[in-house]
Structures are given as C-alpha cells and as structure tokens.
Write a protein that holds these residues in place. Structure first.
Motif, PDB file in Angstrom:
ATOM      1  N   VAL A  19     -24.219  38.536  22.060  1.00  0.00           N
ATOM      2  CA  VAL A  19     -24.150  39.762  21.252  1.00  0.00           C
ATOM      3  C   VAL A  19     -24.033  39.400  19.779  1.00  0.00           C
ATOM      4  N   ARG A  20     -23.142  38.447  19.463  1.00  0.00           N
ATOM      5  CA  ARG A  20     -22.997  37.998  18.071  1.00  0.00           C
ATOM      6  C   ARG A  20     -24.316  37.498  17.513  1.00  0.00           C
ATOM      7  N   ASP A  21     -25.010  36.655  18.277  1.00  0.00           N
ATOM      8  CA  ASP A  21     -26.277  36.093  17.815  1.00  0.00           C
ATOM      9  C   ASP A  21     -27.317  37.182  17.575  1.00  0.00           C
ATOM     10  N   GLU A  22     -27.370  38.165  18.464  1.00  0.00           N
ATOM     11  CA  GLU A  22     -28.322  39.272  18.316  1.00  0.00           C
ATOM     12  C   GLU A  22     -28.002  40.106  17.072  1.00  0.00           C
ATOM     13  N   LEU A  23     -26.721  40.375  16.857  1.00  0.00           N
ATOM     14  CA  LEU A  23     -26.334  41.144  15.668  1.00  0.00           C
ATOM     15  C   LEU A  23     -26.653  40.383  14.394  1.00  0.00           C
ATOM     16  N   GLU A  24     -26.312  39.098  14.361  1.00  0.00           N
ATOM     17  CA  GLU A  24     -26.590  38.302  13.168  1.00  0.00           C
ATOM     18  C   GLU A  24     -28.094  38.218  12.901  1.00  0.00           C
ATOM     19  N   ALA A  25     -28.894  38.089  13.959  1.00  0.00           N
ATOM     20  CA  ALA A  25     -30.357  38.042  13.790  1.00  0.00           C
ATOM     21  C   ALA A  25     -30.893  39.348  13.216  1.00  0.00           C
ATOM     22  N   ALA A  26     -30.194  40.455  13.501  1.00  0.00           N
ATOM     23  CA  ALA A  26     -30.600  41.762  12.981  1.00  0.00           C
ATOM     24  C   ALA A  26     -30.010  42.036  11.596  1.00  0.00           C
TER      25      ALA A  26
END
Length: 77
Positions: A19-26
C-alpha cells in the motif's frame, strides 16, 4: 471535529508495504509510519486535509493490557 479515519488494508506488513509503495508511486505524501503495538500504521491526509490512517493488525495484547493502546513508536517498513 474529526481527528482521522482508519482503514484496515490487510493482515501483514508486506501488504502494508505494498500500500505504501502504491501511494508513493501515485505521489501521495505519507506523514508518518507508526507502530502503536496493536496495529502497524501509515498516516496521510486526503485531498480535503482529513487525516487518514491505513493499518494492519499488530497484536491483541490490548485484551489483557489495555494501556498498550496508548503506546507508539516509529515503524520501519
């Protein structure tokens, strides 16, 4: 007023990392990662400035030691 909303996003730290990685990528800014013993959490703001907590369960120690709910430390993801 409303302090924040909290949403369970899985069962494991790997799911929280995803989830963290997805948010940071966005491009979403995460304000803090906290380990409050009973959960492992990410904190961020929604577009309207409301606090949002995304978490996975940590421990059920609060059932026998309710003070554990008030504990917290930085979380290394």
């Amino acid at each position: 007023g409303l302090y924040h909303l909290a949403f369970c996003v899985g069962d494991t730290l790997d799911e929280l990392r995803a989830v963290r990685d997805e948010l940071e990528a966005a491009g979403v800014k995460i304000h803090a990662t906290i380990d409050p013993v009973v959960s492992k959490s990410l904190y961020l703001d929604d577009p309207d400035g409301n606090g949002v907590e995304l978490y996975v369960e940590g421990s059920d120690v609060w059932k026998t030691d309710p003070q554990q709910v008030a504990q917290g430390a930085p979380l290394e993801l």
